[in-house]
Design a protein around this motif. Structure first.
Motif, PDB file in Angstrom:
ATOM      1  N   LYS A 114     -39.916 -20.329 -14.678  1.00 58.03           N
ATOM      2  CA  LYS A 114     -41.062 -19.988 -15.525  1.00 58.03           C
ATOM      3  C   LYS A 114     -41.927 -21.214 -15.741  1.00 58.03           C
ATOM      4  N   LEU A 115     -43.219 -20.937 -15.976  1.00 54.28           N
ATOM      5  CA  LEU A 115     -44.151 -22.009 -16.300  1.00 54.28           C
ATOM      6  C   LEU A 115     -44.125 -22.221 -17.796  1.00 54.28           C
ATOM      7  N   VAL A 116     -44.140 -23.482 -18.248  1.00 52.48           N
ATOM      8  CA  VAL A 116     -44.138 -23.724 -19.697  1.00 52.48           C
ATOM      9  C   VAL A 116     -45.307 -24.611 -20.098  1.00 52.48           C
ATOM     10  N   GLY A 117     -45.630 -24.538 -21.378  1.00 49.92           N
ATOM     11  CA  GLY A 117     -46.660 -25.407 -21.950  1.00 49.92           C
ATOM     12  C   GLY A 117     -48.062 -24.997 -21.549  1.00 49.92           C
ATOM     13  N   GLU A 118     -49.016 -25.674 -22.184  1.00 48.42           N
ATOM     14  CA  GLU A 118     -50.401 -25.437 -21.828  1.00 48.42           C
ATOM     15  C   GLU A 118     -50.759 -26.356 -20.667  1.00 48.42           C
ATOM     16  N   PRO A 119     -51.623 -25.883 -19.768  1.00 50.89           N
ATOM     17  CA  PRO A 119     -52.077 -26.783 -18.716  1.00 50.89           C
ATOM     18  C   PRO A 119     -52.758 -28.009 -19.314  1.00 50.89           C
ATOM     19  N   PHE A 120     -52.476 -29.202 -18.806  1.00 46.88           N
ATOM     20  CA  PHE A 120     -53.002 -30.387 -19.455  1.00 46.88           C
ATOM     21  C   PHE A 120     -53.933 -31.204 -18.571  1.00 46.88           C
ATOM     22  N   SER A 121     -54.643 -30.532 -17.709  1.00 47.84           N
ATOM     23  CA  SER A 121     -55.736 -31.182 -16.996  1.00 47.84           C
ATOM     24  C   SER A 121     -56.562 -30.051 -16.410  1.00 47.84           C
ATOM     25  N   LYS A 122     -57.644 -30.385 -15.789  1.00 54.67           N
ATOM     26  CA  LYS A 122     -58.479 -29.332 -15.222  1.00 54.67           C
ATOM     27  C   LYS A 122     -58.761 -29.664 -13.779  1.00 54.67           C
ATOM     28  N   GLU A 123     -58.332 -28.800 -12.900  1.00 56.16           N
ATOM     29  CA  GLU A 123     -58.578 -29.004 -11.473  1.00 56.16           C
ATOM     30  C   GLU A 123     -59.491 -27.887 -10.998  1.00 56.16           C
ATOM     31  N   ASN A 124     -60.713 -28.253 -10.617  1.00 59.93           N
ATOM     32  CA  ASN A 124     -61.651 -27.254 -10.110  1.00 59.93           C
ATOM     33  C   ASN A 124     -61.504 -27.139  -8.605  1.00 59.93           C
TER      34      ASN A 124
END
Lengths: 226, 280, 304
Positions: free
Chosen positions: B217-227
């Motif tokens: 499972k994926l956890v936490g909030e995403p902590f960067s932004k990749e466009n």
């Protein structure tokens, strides 16, 4: 133009390379001798095991072997070489697994060199030893192997030089040795790749050349005169 | 084809080996822009990843599949090229700018983040998707909740990648870092319990998780932004606009969402709303 | 050697036979125990599950992934040996030149490339081609892999060739010059053919080395060779361990065939020569290494 070299721990990386090489060399010598002993022993199952081991391991790419040590032995079979709760577990374990892989691989070459060294010992030596009532392990330990070793120092030097160079393969499981640092430096300093390459090439020349010269001299010195 | 390649290789390598100076034949690209060529030839070469489940993966049947692949197909169709006219080419991370600049591919859809440094060499259309750095853990894990809860944990990422180092430097200083050559190695180590978390772009992780539902499972909030953008030749403005329009259309007619649901949905990854296309 | 006891130990008597049986049982038990532990652990980690292994009995896996990868591996290895052989021969001969400066230059080049790891040569060649040439990306990694392998193996082969020529009786050169042959003619018509024949097993062994080293390219340069197909296969089926086992077995089988060929060749060559009296070997001669030791006046580093 040379100043960026100071930003990287080049000596540290080569120190890791040296440690890998020395520990693996000692291990390979021990395990290789045991393998050679098995391959000429009177017990068929040991001979069979020795032959099978050498043929399989020697013919597998080192990259695959090192990788198996990490993903196979450590990850899957839970065979770890460092305390799991240690704060430096991954670094220690990776390093030791790499040494294990190098020993497993290089020992096959030590074993084969020794076997050819055993052949240089005249038959009469072994026959005389048996006539004195020595057992197989005594014949091997006291009479044959000491002479065999002296005649295979030159090929063993080649094996050692190959081992020093092969330590670069440890980078596939993230061990921070010289080649890993070189790849990183080339990526960051793409306008100075020739310089970066020269530094690492020189490092390896400095490591391997003296070994070759020294052992070549030793080989001549201790050669059994016949 | 094979023979000429062999001969060229032999010649170049022999020369280079002796003199350390080689001159190879360069790739040639037509003088026309991509849109015009696609219309005329009905053929196109697209760079994708070959080893990323859910995004770009070469399948056993020989055809690639994944979200990036669907985006690429959609764009090709908008440019007037049918699926049969597409040549797929592997575009590995380090090679992407090179492939575009030398004209080996017409465009690239391969988890390609839009950055200023890359914009010096290539043009981007998009973003067609916005990812963020994420953490993947085993499904039964409860103590890793985000990027600050990794002290003393074992983290895996691929060699030379910045995301893992970022976690160590910025969030969890006492995390241990294992580096492998590729993500599937990290996933295997995670599955077998020898490491605690894998980190990289969340949608890449979701792609792996979707391949084995229920395990991760994926956890936490995403902590960067990749466009993620579609990369193409720098000076081809017309094609860039055409690709950007195709992306917008895909987002609007629902096939964007459908593709994501099919490819990364099974991981439980929350599919975001499409973000507006800014590079066009 | 069939069934005859080795010269290293006596034919076992009743006591020794009993002892051998005990050793056999203990050693066998240890092997079985290790095998059991490995299999049990693999099963516990679910690595023996059918779905991880079935891909390898489906033709698609072989047609799409493994066979093209194997083809590419063989392409790299083939190109490398084809280029390395003549280059190595040239350098080997150059090291025997009458002109001191040729000897020195060739010697320095050979020693330099023998001292540097192939992996580092490959990484450098790849960056070099990418910075200073415009070879397209497909060919670039191939060139880089082949360059690294050629530079290293040519320098090893140079030593093999040199040692081979040195091992020929002096009378050969003397007879050739008595016949009025030039130095070049002596080399190409008299010495080289004999040396190459004698070195053939060592050259085949070197092919094994090259074949194994191609895996470095798959790991470091992302060349689509056999080893790199592991990425795509395990991406599809999530079966890293079985994939590496299968790929490892392919390498072993391939190299085993080559090694066996080398030792067969060596035995055949050995039979052609007269064996000097009284130097009967203690044990069955091991393949490969003996060739390199005999050949390597300077101890060629070709074994690994």
């Amino acid at each position: 133009m040379f100043d960026f070299l100071g930003d990287y721990d080049i000596l540290g990386a080569f120190w890791t390379t040296i440690q890998l090489a020395v520990l693996s060399a000692v291990g390979s010598l021990i395990w290789g001798t045991i393998l050679a002993g098995m391959r000429v022993s009177p017990v068929p199952i040991m001979r069979g095991f020795g032959t099978a081991y050498v043929n399989v391991v020697r013919n597998t790419p080192l990259t695959v072997i090192i990788f198996f040590c990490s993903i196979g032995l450590s990850s899957t079979l839970a065979f770890n070489l460092a305390p799991e709760n240690s704060p430096t577990f991954i670094i220690d374990n990776g390093f030791r697994l790499a040494v294990l892989g190098f020993v497993a691989y290089t020992s096959t070459f030590v074993c084969e060199s020794l076997r050819s060294g055993i052949n240089t010992v005249p038959v009469g030596q072994a026959e005389a030893a048996r006539a004195l009532g020595l057992s197989f392990s005594q014949v091997l330990r006291i009479i044959v192997l000491p002479q065999a070793f002296r005649s295979v120092i030159a090929p063993l030097a080649s094996v050692l030089i190959a081992l020093i160079k092969n330590t670069t393969v440890a980078s596939v499981i993230g061990v921070a040795e010289a080649s890993l640092l070189m790849a990183e430096m080339i990526e960051n300093e793409s306008d100075a790749i020739i310089l970066v390459f020269s530094v690492f090439a020189l490092g390896f020349v400095l490591l391997t050349l003296p070994v070759g010269l020294l052992l070549g001299w030793v080989a001549k010195k201790v050669a059994v005169k016949r | 084809m094979r023979l000429s390649r062999v001969l060229r290789t032999s010649a170049v390598v022999a020369v280079a080996g002796l003199t350390l100076a080689a001159c190879g034949g360069g790739g040639e690209s037509g003088s026309k822009n991509l849109v015009a060529r696609a219309k005329e030839d009905k053929k196109i070469t697209i760079g994708i990843k070959f080893d990323q489940p859910g995004l770009g993966l070469q399948t056993q049947a020989g055809k690639p599949e994944g979200f990036d692949v669907d985006v690429a197909k959609y764009i090709a169709k908008e440019l007037g090229v049918e699926e049969s006219g597409i040549t797929w080419k592997e575009a590995q991370s380090a090679e992407r700018e090179n492939l575009i600049e030398k004209g080996d591919v017409d465009f690239i859809v391969a988890t390609y983040s839009i950055t200023d440094k890359r914009k010096e060499k290539v043009a981007f259309a998009g973003p067609y998707f916005v990812a963020g750095q994420g953490l993947l853990v085993r499904a039964d894990n409860t103590d890793i909740t985000g990027n600050t809860a990794l002290n003393g944990k074992k983290l895996c990422s691929v060699k030379g990648s910045t995301p893992a180092q970022k976690i160590k430097d910025e969030y969890s200083k006492d995390a241990q870092l294992q580096e492998y050559g590729k993500y599937s190695d990290c996933i295997t180590a995670l599955e077998n319990g020898s490491i605690d978390a894998v980190t990289t772009d969340d949608v890449i992780l979701a792609g792996f998780a979707a391949k084995s539902p229920g395990k991760f499972k994926l956890v936490g909030e995403p902590f960067s932004k990749e466009n993620y953008g579609v990369g193409l030749k720098k000076d081809d403005a017309e094609s860039r606009t055409a690709i950007a329009n195709a992306i917008t259309k895909m987002q609007q007619d629902g096939s964007w969402k459908k593709s994501l649901e099919a490819n990364v949905g099974p991981s439980g990854y929350k599919i975001p709303e499409p973000s507006p296309v800014t590079e066009k | 050697m069939s069934g005859a006891p080795s010269v290293l130990y006596d034919a076992p008597g009743p006591k020794a036979k009993a002892r051998n049986i005990i050793y056999t049982v203990i050693f066998g038990a240890i092997l079985v125990l290790i095998a059991y532990l490995v299999i049990a652990q693999l099963a516990e980690k679910n690595q023996l599950a059918g779905e991880k292994w079935t891909p390898f009995i489906e033709s698609g896996t072989w047609v799409t992934f493994l066979l093209p990868g194997l083809g590419y591996t063989l392409l790299i290895a083939g190109l490398s040996i084809v280029i390395a052989l003549p280059v190595g021969a040239i350098f080997g001969i150059a090291r025997l030149s009458d002109h001191k400066w040729i000897r020195t230059v060739a010697g320095v080049i050979v020693e330099f490339f023998r001292a540097i790891p192939v992996l580092i040569l490959m990484i450098f060649a790849n960056e070099f081609y990418s910075e200073y040439t415009d070879v397209d990306s497909d060919n670039r990694v191939l060139f880089a892999a082949v360059t690294g392998l050629v530079l290293y193996n040519a320098s090893v082969l140079a030593e093999v060739v040199r040692a081979g020529i040195l091992s020929l009786p002096k009378g050969q050169t003397e007879a050739a010059s008595a016949l009025g042959l030039r130095k070049t003619q002596t080399m190409t018509n008299v010495l080289l053919p004999q040396a190459v024949a004698a070195m053939l097993p060592a050259i085949v062994s070197q092919l094994v080395v090259i074949l194994k080293d191609t895996a470095l390219a798959g790991g470091a340069l992302s060349v689509p060779d056999l080893l790199r197909q592991a990425n795509v296969i395990s991406g599809n089926f999530g079966n890293t361990i079985p994939t590496y086992i299968v790929i490892g077995v392919i390498y072993v089988v391939l190299n085993f065939i080559l090694t066996s060929f080398a030792s067969w060749l060596q035995k055949k060559m050995a039979r052609r020569k007269k064996t000097p009296k009284g130097t009967q070997p203690l044990i069955d001669a091991p393949s490969q290494i003996t060739t390199t030791t005999q050949a390597g006046a300077a101890g060629t580093g070709g074994g690994i």
